[in-house]
Design an enzyme around this catalytic site. Structure first.
Site, mmCIF file in Angstrom:
data_model
loop_
_atom_site.group_PDB
_atom_site.id
_atom_site.type_symbol
_atom_site.label_atom_id
_atom_site.label_comp_id
_atom_site.label_asym_id
_atom_site.label_seq_id
_atom_site.Cartn_x
_atom_site.Cartn_y
_atom_site.Cartn_z
ATOM 1 N N GLU A 14 -39.356 -11.107 16.338
ATOM 2 C CA GLU A 14 -40.459 -11.059 15.381
ATOM 3 C C GLU A 14 -41.167 -9.715 15.482
ATOM 4 O O GLU A 14 -42.073 -9.546 16.324
ATOM 5 C CB GLU A 14 -41.456 -12.171 15.677
ATOM 6 C CG GLU A 14 -40.869 -13.553 15.575
ATOM 7 C CD GLU A 14 -41.928 -14.582 15.193
ATOM 8 O OE1 GLU A 14 -41.751 -15.235 14.174
ATOM 9 O OE2 GLU A 14 -42.943 -14.689 15.897
ATOM 10 N N HIS A 60 -45.289 -15.653 21.594
ATOM 11 C CA HIS A 60 -45.548 -15.231 20.206
ATOM 12 C C HIS A 60 -46.442 -13.991 20.227
ATOM 13 O O HIS A 60 -47.296 -13.844 21.100
ATOM 14 C CB HIS A 60 -46.222 -16.374 19.434
ATOM 15 C CG HIS A 60 -46.313 -16.090 17.979
ATOM 16 N ND1 HIS A 60 -47.318 -15.305 17.453
ATOM 17 C CD2 HIS A 60 -45.509 -16.421 16.942
ATOM 18 C CE1 HIS A 60 -47.125 -15.191 16.144
ATOM 19 N NE2 HIS A 60 -46.029 -15.850 15.819
ATOM 20 N N GLU A 83 -48.972 -13.235 18.621
ATOM 21 C CA GLU A 83 -50.420 -13.507 18.617
ATOM 22 C C GLU A 83 -50.901 -13.921 20.006
ATOM 23 O O GLU A 83 -52.083 -13.770 20.325
ATOM 24 C CB GLU A 83 -50.743 -14.562 17.542
ATOM 25 C CG GLU A 83 -50.659 -13.938 16.148
ATOM 26 C CD GLU A 83 -50.103 -14.843 15.063
ATOM 27 O OE1 GLU A 83 -50.177 -16.075 15.211
ATOM 28 O OE2 GLU A 83 -49.588 -14.302 14.057
ATOM 29 N N ASN A 97 -44.087 -22.605 12.282
ATOM 30 C CA ASN A 97 -45.229 -22.354 13.166
ATOM 31 C C ASN A 97 -46.505 -22.425 12.334
ATOM 32 O O ASN A 97 -46.828 -21.490 11.611
ATOM 33 C CB ASN A 97 -45.046 -20.964 13.808
ATOM 34 C CG ASN A 97 -46.233 -20.560 14.662
ATOM 35 O OD1 ASN A 97 -47.111 -21.373 14.955
ATOM 36 N ND2 ASN A 97 -46.261 -19.294 15.070
ATOM 37 N N SER A 147 -42.809 -12.818 7.886
ATOM 38 C CA SER A 147 -42.887 -12.856 6.421
ATOM 39 C C SER A 147 -41.603 -13.373 5.759
ATOM 40 O O SER A 147 -41.220 -12.890 4.691
ATOM 41 C CB SER A 147 -43.277 -11.472 5.871
ATOM 42 O OG SER A 147 -44.554 -11.100 6.353
ATOM 43 N N GLY A 174 -47.040 -12.052 9.062
ATOM 44 C CA GLY A 174 -48.203 -12.317 8.208
ATOM 45 C C GLY A 174 -48.596 -11.161 7.315
ATOM 46 O O GLY A 174 -49.702 -11.134 6.777
ATOM 47 N N LYS A 193 -49.518 -22.403 13.289
ATOM 48 C CA LYS A 193 -50.627 -21.626 13.863
ATOM 49 C C LYS A 193 -51.906 -22.470 13.863
ATOM 50 O O LYS A 193 -51.841 -23.687 14.028
ATOM 51 C CB LYS A 193 -50.772 -20.298 13.115
ATOM 52 C CG LYS A 193 -49.428 -19.548 13.049
ATOM 53 C CD LYS A 193 -49.539 -18.126 12.627
ATOM 54 C CE LYS A 193 -48.153 -17.513 12.615
ATOM 55 N NZ LYS A 193 -48.147 -16.103 12.285
#
Ligand code: PGA
Length: 275
Positions: free
Chosen positions: A183, A111, A113, A12, A229, A189, A14
């Protein structure tokens, strides 16, 4: 890793890369996966089917260029999101048909985000999942709890709620085109990874949730990926767990050598319940 499920590693990207860089990165991943496949079957060309399914998710504007750069079938291309409607007055959004027309075959939905930064509801993620499946896309559907929710002991409940809303209208036939990515929001991140044991337990709970809705044979085939991560050094222990069928990789997917090392870890992983 479970012997009956072919692992998936997704990259991904991003909101990173400009076009030239995106094409270069895609080619490097494609070439790396092809040479891994050649090593697996011991011959030179043509490449065998790699042991691991690899999908890269560039930003929307580069989908076409990236898809054209990797046409050999060793890796697939996907979009990072899609609109829940098929066309019309949805300024700034991208439809499933546009994604397919650009040469992509996968999409990420839900996701963290999108859920936490763009404010997407569980309900909207469910509508997007339905749209993607009806349009013929394959999906990585993400779920995961925040640190507060984990600390309060409600991680499984949060994941189950996201799954219930997401899979509301998903039929048993459609299930084979969906992979789930667990996730945990606090691991994305941050450099803080869930322990292989904790991730494995969360994956078990997700599979148990699926088993309460679908027939055992379909559920057994669903790939559940871990994301948050993942890097070349922690991938081996994560992928050794029986319920972890690959990973959704953010930061490390922008570095071809690191990403390919993660792909190799997924391709070679033995099942080891002791880690
Ligand atoms: P990360 O992102 O690997 O950078 O933590 C994972 C993801 O967001 O899918």
């Amino acid at each position: 890793m479970h012997p009956d499920r072919r692992p998936i590693v997704g990259g991904n990207w991003k909101m990173n890369t400009l076009r030239e860089e995106a094409v270069r990165l895609a080619r490097a991943v494609d070439e790396g996966v092809r040479s891994m496949a050649r090593m697996e079957d011991g011959s030179s060309a043509p490449p065998a089917v790699p042991a691991c399914e690899v999908v890269i998710f560039p930003p929307y504007p580069w989908l076409l260029s990236v898809a054209q750069a990797v046409t050999g079938g060793a890796i697939a291309v996907g979009a990072q999101d899609l609109c829940h409607k098929s066309s019309g007055a949805f300024t700034g959004q991208v439809s499933a048909a546009m994604i397919l027309d650009a040469g992509a075959s996968w999409v990420i939905i839900g996701h963290s985000e999108r859920r936490h930064v763009a404010g997407e509801s569980d309900q909207l993620c469910g509508e997007k999942l339905q749209m993607a499946l009806e349009s013929g896309l394959r999906v990585i559907f993400c779920v995961g709890e925040t640190w507060e929710q984990r600390s309060a002991g409600s991680a499984d409940e949060v994941n189950a709620r996201q799954l219930s809303a997401g899979f509301r209208a998903v039929s048993a036939n459609q299930l084979e085109r969906v992979a789930i990515a667990y996730e945990p929001v606090w691991a994305i991140g941050t450099g803080r990874t869930a322990s292989p044991r904790d991730a494995d337990e969360a994956h078990r709970a997700i599979r148990a949730w699926l088993a309460s809705r679908y027939d055992p044979q379909s559920v057994q085939g669903v790939r559940i990926l871990y994301g948050g991560s993942v890097n070349a050094s922690n991938a081996v222990n994560l992928f050794a767990r029986p319920e972890i069928d690959g990973g959704l990789i953010g930061g490390a997917s922008l570095k071809p050598t690191e990403f390919l090392a993660i792909v190799a870890a997924a391709s070679e992983s033995p099942t080891d319940a002791s880690t």
